[in-house]
Design a protein around this motif. Structure first.
Motif, PDB file in Angstrom:
ATOM      1  N   LEU A 111       0.830  -1.203   0.000  1.00 27.92           N
ATOM      2  CA  LEU A 111       0.000   0.000   0.000  1.00 27.92           C
ATOM      3  C   LEU A 111       0.866   1.255   0.000  1.00 27.92           C
ATOM      4  N   ALA A 112       1.937   1.257   0.776  1.00 28.53           N
ATOM      5  CA  ALA A 112       2.834   2.418   0.825  1.00 28.53           C
ATOM      6  C   ALA A 112       3.512   2.645  -0.521  1.00 28.53           C
ATOM      7  N   VAL A 113       3.958   1.569  -1.168  1.00 26.59           N
ATOM      8  CA  VAL A 113       4.597   1.690  -2.483  1.00 26.59           C
ATOM      9  C   VAL A 113       3.594   2.189  -3.518  1.00 26.59           C
ATOM     10  N   THR A 114       2.385   1.686  -3.477  1.00 26.56           N
ATOM     11  CA  THR A 114       1.343   2.138  -4.397  1.00 26.56           C
ATOM     12  C   THR A 114       1.047   3.618  -4.194  1.00 26.56           C
ATOM     13  N   PHE A 115       0.922   4.038  -2.947  1.00 23.03           N
ATOM     14  CA  PHE A 115       0.660   5.442  -2.637  1.00 23.03           C
ATOM     15  C   PHE A 115       1.794   6.332  -3.119  1.00 23.03           C
TER      16      PHE A 115
ATOM     17  N   ALA B 192       3.615  10.105  -9.707  1.00 21.21           N
ATOM     18  CA  ALA B 192       3.011  10.264 -11.036  1.00 21.21           C
ATOM     19  C   ALA B 192       2.147  11.521 -11.100  1.00 21.21           C
ATOM     20  N   LEU B 193       1.368  11.776 -10.057  1.00 21.48           N
ATOM     21  CA  LEU B 193       0.516  12.967 -10.045  1.00 21.48           C
ATOM     22  C   LEU B 193       1.337  14.251 -10.006  1.00 21.48           C
ATOM     23  N   ILE B 194       2.381  14.259  -9.199  1.00 17.83           N
ATOM     24  CA  ILE B 194       3.233  15.449  -9.104  1.00 17.83           C
ATOM     25  C   ILE B 194       3.946  15.700 -10.433  1.00 17.83           C
ATOM     26  N   ALA B 195       4.450  14.640 -11.061  1.00 15.82           N
ATOM     27  CA  ALA B 195       5.129  14.796 -12.352  1.00 15.82           C
ATOM     28  C   ALA B 195       4.157  15.293 -13.418  1.00 15.82           C
ATOM     29  N   GLY B 196       2.944  14.760 -13.428  1.00 17.91           N
ATOM     30  CA  GLY B 196       1.934  15.212 -14.387  1.00 17.91           C
ATOM     31  C   GLY B 196       1.550  16.662 -14.164  1.00 17.91           C
ATOM     32  N   TRP B 197       1.415  17.044 -12.903  1.00 17.37           N
ATOM     33  CA  TRP B 197       1.077  18.426 -12.576  1.00 17.37           C
ATOM     34  C   TRP B 197       2.189  19.371 -13.008  1.00 17.37           C
TER      35      TRP B 197
END
Length: 76
Positions: free
Chosen positions: A10-14, A20-25
């Protein structure tokens, strides 16, 4: 003994999702001024420009501009 495994997964998934979200942003923020400038030049909304033009598609000579496409402009 393996009780920690689901929490580690779960920690790795998070962490992966957050990266990914930060890079996309960051990528979107980098190109936003590009889209604003193109939207003003083409006299249409920013969303319409995003839909009409992919992010920095490379060689501008190969890409069609608004003047190359027949029809009315689309304002959002």
């Amino acid at each position: 003994m393996l009780g920690w495994w689901p929490r580690a997964r779960l920690a790795v998934t998070f962490a992966t999702t957050a990266i990914a979200l930060i890079a996309g942003w960051a990528l979107a923020a980098q190109h936003f001024s590009h889209y604003v400038a193109r939207a003003q030049a083409n006299e249409r909304g920013v969303l319409a420009e995003i839909l009409a033009q992919p992010i920095c598609g490379g060689n501008r000579q190969k890409q069609k501009t608004r003047d190359d496409v027949p029809g009315s402009s689309f304002h959002i």
